[in-house]
Design a protein around this motif. Structure first.
Motif, PDB file in Angstrom:
ATOM      1  N   ASP A   1     -34.185 -13.274 -34.334  1.00  0.00           N
ATOM      2  CA  ASP A   1     -34.163 -14.935 -33.882  1.00  0.00           C
ATOM      3  C   ASP A   1     -33.451 -15.314 -32.980  1.00  0.00           C
ATOM      4  O   ASP A   1     -33.499 -16.320 -32.446  1.00  0.00           O
ATOM      5  CB  ASP A   1     -33.751 -15.489 -35.306  1.00  0.00           C
ATOM      6  N   GLY A   2     -32.462 -14.451 -32.496  1.00  0.00           N
ATOM      7  CA  GLY A   2     -31.373 -14.754 -31.518  1.00  0.00           C
ATOM      8  C   GLY A   2     -32.407 -14.621 -29.969  1.00  0.00           C
ATOM      9  O   GLY A   2     -31.809 -15.587 -29.054  1.00  0.00           O
ATOM     10  N   ILE A   3     -33.072 -13.755 -29.766  1.00  0.00           N
ATOM     11  CA  ILE A   3     -33.598 -13.560 -28.604  1.00  0.00           C
ATOM     12  C   ILE A   3     -34.512 -14.812 -27.887  1.00  0.00           C
ATOM     13  O   ILE A   3     -34.127 -15.708 -27.104  1.00  0.00           O
ATOM     14  CB  ILE A   3     -34.383 -12.375 -28.330  1.00  0.00           C
ATOM     15  N   PRO A   4     -35.311 -15.446 -28.985  1.00  0.00           N
ATOM     16  CA  PRO A   4     -35.950 -16.718 -28.746  1.00  0.00           C
ATOM     17  C   PRO A   4     -34.898 -17.982 -28.582  1.00  0.00           C
ATOM     18  O   PRO A   4     -35.221 -18.866 -27.613  1.00  0.00           O
ATOM     19  CB  PRO A   4     -37.178 -17.115 -29.956  1.00  0.00           C
ATOM     20  N   LEU A   5     -33.970 -18.022 -29.518  1.00  0.00           N
ATOM     21  CA  LEU A   5     -32.869 -19.065 -29.449  1.00  0.00           C
ATOM     22  C   LEU A   5     -32.264 -18.996 -28.101  1.00  0.00           C
ATOM     23  O   LEU A   5     -32.091 -20.141 -27.533  1.00  0.00           O
ATOM     24  CB  LEU A   5     -31.955 -18.662 -30.785  1.00  0.00           C
ATOM     25  N   LEU A   6     -31.959 -17.834 -27.611  1.00  0.00           N
ATOM     26  CA  LEU A   6     -31.121 -17.718 -26.377  1.00  0.00           C
ATOM     27  C   LEU A   6     -32.026 -18.021 -25.288  1.00  0.00           C
ATOM     28  O   LEU A   6     -31.628 -18.667 -24.370  1.00  0.00           O
ATOM     29  CB  LEU A   6     -30.792 -16.507 -26.319  1.00  0.00           C
ATOM     30  N   ALA A   7     -33.359 -17.680 -25.149  1.00  0.00           N
ATOM     31  CA  ALA A   7     -34.181 -18.284 -24.172  1.00  0.00           C
ATOM     32  C   ALA A   7     -34.417 -19.879 -24.190  1.00  0.00           C
ATOM     33  O   ALA A   7     -34.564 -20.331 -23.155  1.00  0.00           O
ATOM     34  CB  ALA A   7     -35.702 -17.587 -24.465  1.00  0.00           C
ATOM     35  N   SER A   8     -34.407 -20.353 -25.442  1.00  0.00           N
ATOM     36  CA  SER A   8     -34.685 -21.751 -25.380  1.00  0.00           C
ATOM     37  C   SER A   8     -33.179 -22.381 -24.958  1.00  0.00           C
ATOM     38  O   SER A   8     -33.454 -23.489 -24.186  1.00  0.00           O
ATOM     39  CB  SER A   8     -34.717 -22.376 -26.994  1.00  0.00           C
ATOM     40  N   SER A   9     -32.005 -21.838 -25.152  1.00  0.00           N
ATOM     41  CA  SER A   9     -30.769 -22.301 -24.806  1.00  0.00           C
ATOM     42  C   SER A   9     -30.791 -22.208 -23.265  1.00  0.00           C
ATOM     43  O   SER A   9     -30.386 -23.196 -22.474  1.00  0.00           O
ATOM     44  CB  SER A   9     -29.766 -21.722 -25.220  1.00  0.00           C
ATOM     45  N   TRP A  10     -31.329 -21.399 -22.723  1.00  0.00           N
ATOM     46  CA  TRP A  10     -31.129 -20.998 -21.078  1.00  0.00           C
ATOM     47  C   TRP A  10     -32.201 -21.971 -20.499  1.00  0.00           C
ATOM     48  O   TRP A  10     -31.714 -22.646 -19.406  1.00  0.00           O
ATOM     49  CB  TRP A  10     -31.711 -19.715 -20.859  1.00  0.00           C
ATOM     50  N   ARG A  11     -33.307 -22.310 -21.130  1.00  0.00           N
ATOM     51  CA  ARG A  11     -34.142 -23.181 -20.493  1.00  0.00           C
ATOM     52  C   ARG A  11     -33.718 -24.795 -20.478  1.00  0.00           C
ATOM     53  O   ARG A  11     -33.815 -25.466 -19.597  1.00  0.00           O
ATOM     54  CB  ARG A  11     -35.590 -23.343 -21.379  1.00  0.00           C
ATOM     55  N   ASP A  12     -32.760 -24.901 -21.604  1.00  0.00           N
ATOM     56  CA  ASP A  12     -32.036 -26.154 -21.647  1.00  0.00           C
ATOM     57  C   ASP A  12     -30.742 -26.341 -20.969  1.00  0.00           C
ATOM     58  O   ASP A  12     -30.239 -27.171 -21.384  1.00  0.00           O
ATOM     59  CB  ASP A  12     -31.883 -26.351 -23.273  1.00  0.00           C
ATOM     60  N   ARG A  13     -30.546 -25.468 -20.149  1.00  0.00           N
ATOM     61  CA  ARG A  13     -29.129 -25.410 -19.633  1.00  0.00           C
ATOM     62  C   ARG A  13     -28.695 -26.591 -18.669  1.00  0.00           C
ATOM     63  O   ARG A  13     -27.427 -27.064 -18.921  1.00  0.00           O
ATOM     64  CB  ARG A  13     -28.889 -24.114 -18.814  1.00  0.00           C
ATOM     65  N   ASP A  14     -29.684 -27.323 -18.085  1.00  0.00           N
ATOM     66  CA  ASP A  14     -29.323 -28.343 -17.302  1.00  0.00           C
ATOM     67  C   ASP A  14     -28.963 -29.452 -18.259  1.00  0.00           C
ATOM     68  O   ASP A  14     -27.988 -30.325 -18.214  1.00  0.00           O
ATOM     69  CB  ASP A  14     -30.562 -28.783 -16.625  1.00  0.00           C
ATOM     70  N   ARG A  15     -29.988 -29.655 -19.331  1.00  0.00           N
ATOM     71  CA  ARG A  15     -29.435 -30.714 -20.281  1.00  0.00           C
ATOM     72  C   ARG A  15     -27.912 -30.508 -20.963  1.00  0.00           C
ATOM     73  O   ARG A  15     -27.285 -31.351 -21.280  1.00  0.00           O
ATOM     74  CB  ARG A  15     -30.461 -30.626 -21.471  1.00  0.00           C
ATOM     75  N   ILE A  16     -27.616 -28.980 -21.388  1.00  0.00           N
ATOM     76  CA  ILE A  16     -26.479 -28.858 -22.008  1.00  0.00           C
ATOM     77  C   ILE A  16     -25.275 -29.109 -21.098  1.00  0.00           C
ATOM     78  O   ILE A  16     -24.160 -29.635 -21.402  1.00  0.00           O
ATOM     79  CB  ILE A  16     -26.317 -27.382 -22.257  1.00  0.00           C
ATOM     80  N   ALA A  17     -25.430 -28.978 -19.699  1.00  0.00           N
ATOM     81  CA  ALA A  17     -24.582 -29.244 -18.824  1.00  0.00           C
ATOM     82  C   ALA A  17     -24.262 -30.765 -18.705  1.00  0.00           C
ATOM     83  O   ALA A  17     -23.250 -31.248 -18.649  1.00  0.00           O
ATOM     84  CB  ALA A  17     -24.620 -28.552 -17.585  1.00  0.00           C
ATOM     85  N   ASP A  18     -25.317 -31.280 -18.736  1.00  0.00           N
ATOM     86  CA  ASP A  18     -25.002 -32.864 -18.496  1.00  0.00           C
ATOM     87  C   ASP A  18     -24.630 -33.454 -19.780  1.00  0.00           C
ATOM     88  O   ASP A  18     -23.990 -34.490 -19.679  1.00  0.00           O
ATOM     89  CB  ASP A  18     -26.576 -33.722 -18.289  1.00  0.00           C
ATOM     90  N   GLU A  19     -24.973 -32.951 -20.865  1.00  0.00           N
ATOM     91  CA  GLU A  19     -24.323 -33.458 -22.084  1.00  0.00           C
ATOM     92  C   GLU A  19     -22.919 -33.290 -22.118  1.00  0.00           C
ATOM     93  O   GLU A  19     -22.102 -33.928 -22.853  1.00  0.00           O
ATOM     94  CB  GLU A  19     -24.981 -32.987 -23.406  1.00  0.00           C
ATOM     95  N   ALA A  20     -22.389 -32.207 -21.937  1.00  0.00           N
ATOM     96  CA  ALA A  20     -20.875 -31.762 -21.793  1.00  0.00           C
ATOM     97  C   ALA A  20     -20.314 -32.823 -20.836  1.00  0.00           C
ATOM     98  O   ALA A  20     -19.127 -33.153 -21.208  1.00  0.00           O
ATOM     99  CB  ALA A  20     -20.792 -30.511 -21.411  1.00  0.00           C
ATOM    100  N   ARG A  21     -20.832 -33.009 -19.652  1.00  0.00           N
ATOM    101  CA  ARG A  21     -20.247 -33.994 -18.673  1.00  0.00           C
ATOM    102  C   ARG A  21     -20.156 -35.250 -19.426  1.00  0.00           C
ATOM    103  O   ARG A  21     -19.098 -36.114 -19.132  1.00  0.00           O
ATOM    104  CB  ARG A  21     -21.095 -34.078 -17.497  1.00  0.00           C
ATOM    105  N   LEU A  22     -21.093 -35.683 -19.849  1.00  0.00           N
ATOM    106  CA  LEU A  22     -21.113 -37.008 -20.729  1.00  0.00           C
ATOM    107  C   LEU A  22     -20.050 -37.249 -21.942  1.00  0.00           C
ATOM    108  O   LEU A  22     -19.480 -38.358 -21.803  1.00  0.00           O
ATOM    109  CB  LEU A  22     -22.571 -37.143 -21.125  1.00  0.00           C
ATOM    110  N   ARG A  23     -20.009 -35.923 -22.450  1.00  0.00           N
ATOM    111  CA  ARG A  23     -19.011 -36.407 -23.802  1.00  0.00           C
ATOM    112  C   ARG A  23     -17.488 -36.063 -23.096  1.00  0.00           C
ATOM    113  O   ARG A  23     -16.545 -36.566 -24.187  1.00  0.00           O
ATOM    114  CB  ARG A  23     -19.664 -35.191 -24.723  1.00  0.00           C
ATOM    115  N   PHE A  24     -17.443 -35.261 -22.197  1.00  0.00           N
ATOM    116  CA  PHE A  24     -16.025 -34.728 -21.823  1.00  0.00           C
ATOM    117  C   PHE A  24     -15.160 -35.953 -21.679  1.00  0.00           C
ATOM    118  O   PHE A  24     -13.955 -35.869 -22.512  1.00  0.00           O
ATOM    119  CB  PHE A  24     -16.104 -34.054 -20.444  1.00  0.00           C
TER     120      PHE A  24
END
Length: 393
Positions: free
Chosen positions: A351-374
């Motif tokens: 389960d971890g490998i597809p989850l990791l791949a999904s997170s990596w594809r979503d990395r720009d959204r993750i970075a933007d969300e952190a900047r928004l919430r910081f």
């Protein structure tokens, strides 16, 4: 303003636990910035005093005591705080009572030890809270995970501690719900060490690169060799996906010992099973660990504080969990920053490998969300420590 601060600090036998030290360091920094003088309660007072430039006294100590003996010790310590000379000369609790007597308040620093998994920590904190209550000193409980396994006498002691606190801070919604059951109105916020050494914008000091791996010895009873094989497959997949190399960093490890200890033996098991190469970063201290986590392009962690450090900087995180306790902590740390990639360590490959791949594809959204919430999280943390300092004045 003088504050007695209890955290699980003190380097014993050369072993550093970065998460515990990080929460204490953050509390010290915040209180000192507001004019406080700190007296730490530590397993190794001289080491802690030297490391942080504070006063220090030993822990009350409930190590190795059964329930009956622990109850007797609590009563003896509280009797001494109330003026009865019932403790032997040299008993470490004497120094704790004296420190609280000379202080303006008591802070129980962040942690995940208010649970029946570690009754000695529950008794230590209950005793300190009782001393503060008898001596009329305000107590603040900050940055806590409560339970989720909390039953019997431990539940009573934690309930009494929280009920007697001027302020209570928790770090996950599950802990918030449990605190409310105890009749407390807690503050829910990010872990106290979230902003340790971070830039005002939350951006890392250097360009993000590679995969960082920090594992925990907590494997839920599964065979280490099997788990290591599964994690190795996940890390190899991360290396191929992310690029930039793989670094292993033990958050519980030796400061100066060539022999693997703490989390390092598990790291070595994983490294030996990987197809690709990797390097090892020495354990070091909390500020260095925080900088390392924030400057990685991807984090795979079974430890809690690597996620606490990395998520505010927008680093994609895959959290490995083994039980309700680790799941509550990992999910709580990531939820504050808009992430949710958590997987059972026993399914790290499947389960971890597809989850990791999904997170990596979503990395720009993750970075933007952190900047928004910081900004909001940083502001709320500042307001929290302002309130803590006011409670001691």
């Amino acid at each position: 303003m003088r504050v007695v601060v209890l955290g699980d600090v003190g380097v014993v036998q050369g072993m550093m636990h970065i998460g515990d030290e990080a929460m204490f360091r953050a509390a010290r920094d915040e209180l000192v910035a507001r004019g406080a003088e700190i007296v730490a309660v530590s397993s190794v007072p001289d080491e802690t005093a030297s490391r942080y430039g504070v006063g220090a006294v030993p822990r009350i100590r409930f190590d190795g005591l059964d329930r009956t003996a622990a109850e007797d010790r609590v009563q003896a310590v509280l009797a001494h705080a109330g003026g009865r000379d019932v403790l032997q000369q040299g008993d470490p609790a004497r120094a704790v009572v004296e420190a609280v007597h000379g202080a303006d308040g008591v802070l129980i620093a962040g942690g995940g030890n208010l649970a029946s998994t570690w009754p000695l920590h529950v008794y230590e904190r209950a005793a300190l809270g009782g001393i503060a209550r008898i001596l009329g000193r305000p107590i603040v409980v900050t940055g806590q995970t409560l339970g989720p396994d909390l039953r019997g006498r431990d539940r009573e002691l934690v309930g009494e501690l929280l009920a007697g606190a001027a302020l209570v801070g928790v770090r996950e919604s599950a802990s918030e719900a449990l605190a409310v059951v105890f009749g407390t109105v807690p503050r829910l916020g990010v872990d106290d060490a979230s902003f340790l050494g971070i830039a005002p914008t939350g951006e890392p000091d250097e360009a993000r690169r590679g995969v960082l791996v920090s594992l925990s010895l907590s494997l839920g009873g599964a065979p280490p060799e099997e788990i290591a094989t599964r994690i190795a497959a996940l890390v190899d997949a991360a290396a191929e996906t992310v690029g930039g190399g793989v670094r292993f960093h033990a958050h519980f490890g030796p400061l100066d010992d060539p022999q693997p200890r703490g989390d390092e033996p598990l790291h070595e098991l994983v490294r030996a099973r990987m197809r690709g190469t990797s390097t090892v970063v020495p354990t070091g201290d909390a500020p260095a660990a925080a900088s390392l986590a924030r400057s990685s392009a991807m984090l795979i962690t079974g430890r809690y504080h690597p996620a606490v450090f990395a998520a505010p900087a927008g680093v994609p995180v895959v959290g490995l969990v083994t039980d309700r306790y680790t799941a509550v902590k990992q999910r709580g740390a990531l939820a504050h920053w808009g992430q949710d990639s958590v997987v059972e360590v026993s399914a790290a490959d499947r389960d971890g490998i597809p989850l990791l791949a999904s997170s990596w594809r979503d990395r720009d959204r993750i970075a933007d969300e952190a900047r928004l919430r910081f900004p909001r999280h940083r502001s709320e943390t500042t307001q929290w420590w302002d309130a803590v300092a006011r409670s001691f004045r």
